[in-house]
Scaffold this motif. Structure first.
Motif, PDB file in Angstrom:
ATOM      1  N   HIS A  59       0.658  -1.181  -0.194  1.00 32.18           N
ATOM      2  CA  HIS A  59      -0.168  -0.003  -0.087  1.00 32.18           C
ATOM      3  C   HIS A  59       0.745   1.401   0.169  1.00 32.18           C
ATOM      4  O   HIS A  59       2.549   0.960   0.556  1.00 32.18           O
ATOM      5  N   GLY A  60       0.252   2.715  -0.583  1.00 31.73           N
ATOM      6  CA  GLY A  60       1.150   3.469  -0.341  1.00 31.73           C
ATOM      7  C   GLY A  60       0.124   4.701   1.221  1.00 31.73           C
ATOM      8  O   GLY A  60      -0.127   4.219   1.516  1.00 31.73           O
ATOM      9  N   GLY A  61       0.944   5.826   1.352  1.00 34.75           N
ATOM     10  CA  GLY A  61       0.561   6.449   2.258  1.00 34.75           C
ATOM     11  C   GLY A  61       1.887   7.537   2.885  1.00 34.75           C
ATOM     12  O   GLY A  61       2.139   7.845   3.626  1.00 34.75           O
ATOM     13  N   TYR A  62       2.569   7.743   1.554  1.00 30.67           N
ATOM     14  CA  TYR A  62       3.586   8.399   1.341  1.00 30.67           C
ATOM     15  C   TYR A  62       4.621   7.879   2.904  1.00 30.67           C
ATOM     16  O   TYR A  62       5.281   8.726   4.081  1.00 30.67           O
ATOM     17  N   TRP A  63       4.394   6.424   3.009  1.00 27.24           N
ATOM     18  CA  TRP A  63       5.856   6.136   3.863  1.00 27.24           C
ATOM     19  C   TRP A  63       5.257   5.953   5.365  1.00 27.24           C
ATOM     20  O   TRP A  63       6.347   6.122   6.516  1.00 27.24           O
ATOM     21  N   GLN A  64       4.005   7.139   6.046  1.00 27.65           N
ATOM     22  CA  GLN A  64       3.535   7.516   7.153  1.00 27.65           C
ATOM     23  C   GLN A  64       2.619   6.781   7.032  1.00 27.65           C
ATOM     24  O   GLN A  64       1.857   7.304   8.157  1.00 27.65           O
ATOM     25  N   TYR A  65       1.228   6.770   6.254  1.00 26.76           N
ATOM     26  CA  TYR A  65       0.187   6.599   6.425  1.00 26.76           C
ATOM     27  C   TYR A  65      -0.413   5.208   5.432  1.00 26.76           C
ATOM     28  O   TYR A  65       0.353   4.900   4.795  1.00 26.76           O
ATOM     29  N   GLY A  66      -1.244   4.496   6.081  1.00 24.67           N
ATOM     30  CA  GLY A  66      -2.209   3.623   5.418  1.00 24.67           C
ATOM     31  C   GLY A  66      -1.964   2.397   6.365  1.00 24.67           C
ATOM     32  O   GLY A  66      -0.428   1.988   6.769  1.00 24.67           O
ATOM     33  N   GLY A 126       2.086  -2.660  -5.688  1.00 30.68           N
ATOM     34  CA  GLY A 126       2.789  -1.130  -5.376  1.00 30.68           C
ATOM     35  C   GLY A 126       1.731  -0.230  -6.190  1.00 30.68           C
ATOM     36  O   GLY A 126       1.643   0.441  -7.063  1.00 30.68           O
ATOM     37  N   HIS A 127       1.520   0.644  -4.514  1.00 25.83           N
ATOM     38  CA  HIS A 127       0.857   1.889  -4.825  1.00 25.83           C
ATOM     39  C   HIS A 127       1.099   3.357  -4.443  1.00 25.83           C
ATOM     40  O   HIS A 127       1.743   3.121  -2.910  1.00 25.83           O
ATOM     41  N   SER A 128       2.026   4.165  -5.215  1.00 21.79           N
ATOM     42  CA  SER A 128       2.431   5.626  -4.942  1.00 21.79           C
ATOM     43  C   SER A 128       3.747   5.096  -4.155  1.00 21.79           C
ATOM     44  O   SER A 128       5.064   4.002  -4.480  1.00 21.79           O
ATOM     45  N   ALA A 129       3.706   5.502  -2.785  1.00 18.05           N
ATOM     46  CA  ALA A 129       4.909   4.981  -2.235  1.00 18.05           C
ATOM     47  C   ALA A 129       5.403   3.294  -1.940  1.00 18.05           C
ATOM     48  O   ALA A 129       6.037   2.731  -1.783  1.00 18.05           O
ATOM     49  N   GLY A 130       4.214   2.407  -1.598  1.00 18.06           N
ATOM     50  CA  GLY A 130       3.810   1.225  -2.287  1.00 18.06           C
ATOM     51  C   GLY A 130       5.160   0.347  -3.292  1.00 18.06           C
ATOM     52  O   GLY A 130       5.654  -0.475  -3.216  1.00 18.06           O
ATOM     53  N   ASP A 254      -6.402   9.813 -11.694  1.00 16.94           N
ATOM     54  CA  ASP A 254      -6.069  10.753 -10.255  1.00 16.94           C
ATOM     55  C   ASP A 254      -5.415   9.607 -10.227  1.00 16.94           C
ATOM     56  O   ASP A 254      -5.352   8.766 -10.582  1.00 16.94           O
ATOM     57  N   HIS A 255      -4.010  10.313  -8.975  1.00 10.23           N
ATOM     58  CA  HIS A 255      -3.271   8.972  -8.061  1.00 10.23           C
ATOM     59  C   HIS A 255      -4.549   8.413  -7.516  1.00 10.23           C
ATOM     60  O   HIS A 255      -3.877   7.490  -6.874  1.00 10.23           O
ATOM     61  N   PHE A 256      -5.539   8.414  -6.909  1.00 11.23           N
ATOM     62  CA  PHE A 256      -6.334   7.674  -6.191  1.00 11.23           C
ATOM     63  C   PHE A 256      -7.430   6.766  -7.437  1.00 11.23           C
ATOM     64  O   PHE A 256      -7.337   5.385  -6.262  1.00 11.23           O
ATOM     65  N   GLU A 257      -7.946   7.379  -7.798  1.00 13.70           N
ATOM     66  CA  GLU A 257      -8.879   7.022  -8.545  1.00 13.70           C
ATOM     67  C   GLU A 257      -8.423   5.957  -9.532  1.00 13.70           C
ATOM     68  O   GLU A 257      -8.659   4.699  -9.559  1.00 13.70           O
TER      69      GLU A 257
HETATM   70  N1  LIG Z   1      -0.852  13.830   2.076  1.00 19.48           N
HETATM   71  C1  LIG Z   1      -1.027  13.194   0.101  1.00 19.48           C
HETATM   72  C2  LIG Z   1      -1.810  11.935   0.599  1.00 19.48           C
HETATM   73  C3  LIG Z   1      -0.989  10.873  -0.314  1.00 19.48           C
HETATM   74  O1  LIG Z   1       0.134  11.369  -0.571  1.00 19.48           O
HETATM   75  C4  LIG Z   1      -1.667  10.182  -0.334  1.00 19.48           C
HETATM   76  C5  LIG Z   1      -2.463   9.258   0.383  1.00 19.48           C
HETATM   77  C6  LIG Z   1      -3.199   7.808   0.468  1.00 19.48           C
HETATM   78  C7  LIG Z   1      -2.514   6.955  -0.434  1.00 19.48           C
HETATM   79  C8  LIG Z   1      -0.877   7.053  -1.139  1.00 19.48           C
HETATM   80  C9  LIG Z   1      -0.481   8.640  -0.979  1.00 19.48           C
HETATM   81  N2  LIG Z   1       0.522   8.828  -1.550  1.00 19.48           N
HETATM   82  C10 LIG Z   1       1.167   8.149  -1.643  1.00 19.48           C
HETATM   83  O2  LIG Z   1       2.165   7.117  -0.557  1.00 19.48           O
HETATM   84  C11 LIG Z   1      -1.535  14.276  -0.272  1.00 19.48           C
HETATM   85  O3  LIG Z   1      -2.499  15.231   0.074  1.00 19.48           O
HETATM   86  O4  LIG Z   1      -1.434  14.029  -1.734  1.00 19.48           O
END
Ligand SMILES: N[C@@H](CC(=O)c1ccccc1NC=O)C(=O)O
Length: 301
Positions: A59-66, A126-130, A254-257
Motif C-alpha cells: 500500500h501507499g501513503g507516503y511511508w507514513q499513513y495507510g 504497489g501504489h504510490s509509496a508502495g 488521478d493518483h487515487f482513482e
Molecule cells: N498527503 C498526500 C496523500 C498521499 O500522498 C497519499 C494518500 C494515500 C495513499 C497514497 C498517497 N501517496 C503516496 O503514497 C496528499 O495530500 O496528496
C-alpha cells in the motif's frame, strides 16, 4: 479411581503390542489405502503450498499513513479469478525508517516464497509509496534471504523512484531522510550504481501513472522506465538494465482513482490488455480458485 491396571482391570490392549507394532499403529501414513506413505505425506504437505499465482500488494501513503487493513480492496476481483492476494504490512514512519520498510517488504516477499514454494509466480504490485517499495525489490540481492522469490511481474502504480525531491518537502518531516538515505532508497539511483540484473529477464515490469497525476509523478515514472533527452539522471533505466519494462499512462484517472478502480472486476487494470503478465492468463483461465485472501504480519515467518 485405579487406572494402573491393577485391581481387576484388564491390561490396556496396546501394552500387548510389541514395540514395532506399536510404532506402526501410531504411524498413520502406514495405513493409507490409495497412495503410498511417502506420496501421501508429500501430497499432504503441499496442500498449503498450492500452485497459485500470488499478487503481493504494497500500500501507499507516503511511508507514513495507510495500513494493510485498509488496503485489501483489490482482493475480491482477484481471488474470484484464482489469484491469491497478500496484503503486506510494514512499519510506517515514525516507527519505521525507509531502510526498515524496504527490508520488511523484501522479507514479506521471501515469506510468501518459503511458505508457498509451489507458487505459480509472485506478482508485486504497489501504489504510490508502495510502488517505490515494490520497485526496490527489483534491486534486492536475495542471496542473504536464502531464497530467490519466484518473481514473475511487477505492477508499479503512480510510484516515486527518486526520493531526492521528497527530502525538500513536508513529506520528509516524519521520515527524517537525509540526502544520502534518499539516494540509498531510490531505485532510480540504484539502477546506475548497483550492477544488479534481473534474476529473470523475462519478468515484466509495468510502470503505470494516472493521466491526472502531477507532472513530477509523470516524470518519475517515465524516467524510471526509459531515459529521456532532458533527464538529469545517469544513463541507466529499467529498459537499459535489461528489464522487460513497459509504460502506461492510464486515461482520465488521478493518483487515487487509479487504485480505487482495482476494486472493480471490469476495471482496465483487472483486464487482459494492459497487463503483460502471465497473471492475466491465470486470471482468465478460470482454472484456479476461488480462494480466501491471505494476510499476514511481517515477521510472522
Ligand atoms: N498527503 C498526500 C496523500 C498521499 O500522498 C497519499 C494518500 C494515500 C495513499 C497514497 C498517497 N501517496 C503516496 O503514497 C496528499 O495530500 O496528496
Amino acid at each position: 479411581m485405579d487406572v494402573s491396571g491393577a485391581g481387576g482391570w484388564d491390561e490396556a490392549p496396546w501394552k500387548k503390542l510389541c514395540a514395532e507394532e506399536l510404532e506402526k499403529q501410531y504411524t498413520p501414513s502406514k495405513w493409507t489405502v490409495r497412495l503410498g506413505a511417502e506420496e501421501t505425506l508429500k501430497t499432504f504437505s503441499q496442500i498449503g503450498s498450492q500452485a497459485w499465482p500470488f499478487l503481493v500488494f504494497v500500500h501507499g501513503g507516503y511511508w507514513q499513513y495507510g495500513s494493510k487493513d485498509e488496503s485489501a480492496f483489490m482482493v475480491n476481483p482477484l481471488t474470484a479469478q484464482g489469484v491469491a492476494v497478500v496484503v503486506v504490512a510494514y512499519d510506517i514512519a515514525p516507527k519505521g525508517t525507509l531502510d526498515q520498510m524496504v527490508d520488511q517488504v523484501a522479507r514479506s516477499t521471501v515469506f510468501v516464497q518459503k511458505r508457498y514454494p509451489c507458487n505459480e509466480g509472485i506478482y508485486l504490485c504497489g501504489h504510490s509509496a508502495g510502488a517505490h517499495l515494490a520497485a526496490m525489490m527489483l534491486l534486492t540481492n536475495w542471496t542473504k534471504h536464502g531464497v530467490t522469490p519466484n518473481l514473475r511481474g511487477f505492477l508499479l502504480i503512480s510510484g516515486i523512484y527518486d526520493l531526492e525531491p521528497i527530502v525538500s518537502t513536508s513529506v520528509n518531516a516524519p521520515l527524517h531522510m537525509t540526502l544520502e538515505g534518499a539516494r540509498r532508497n531510490s531505485p532510480q539511483w540504484h539502477l546506475e550504481a548497483a550492477p544488479v540484473k534481473p534474476a529473470d529477464p523475462a519478468c515484466p515490469v509495468l510502470v503505470i501513472v494516472g493521466q491526472h497525476d502531477s507532472p513530477e509523478f509523470h516524470r518519475q515514472s517515465r524516467e524510471f522506465y526509459q531515459r529521456h533527452a532532458s533527464s538529469h539522471f545517469p544513463a541507466q533505466t529499467l529498459c537499459t538494465r535489461g528489464w522487460k519494462a513497459s509504460f502506461e499512462e492510464l486515461h482520465d484517472v488521478d493518483h487515487f482513482e487509479i487504485i480505487w478502480n482495482l476494486t472493480q472486476e471490469d476495471d482496465v487494470l483487472n483486464q487482459v490488455e494492459p497487463w503483460p503478465f502471465p497473471l492475466v492468463a491465470a486470471i482468465h483461465s478460470g482454472q484456479h480458485g476461488p480462494f480466501s485472501p491471505i494476510e499476514f504480519e511481517e515477521g510472522s515467518f
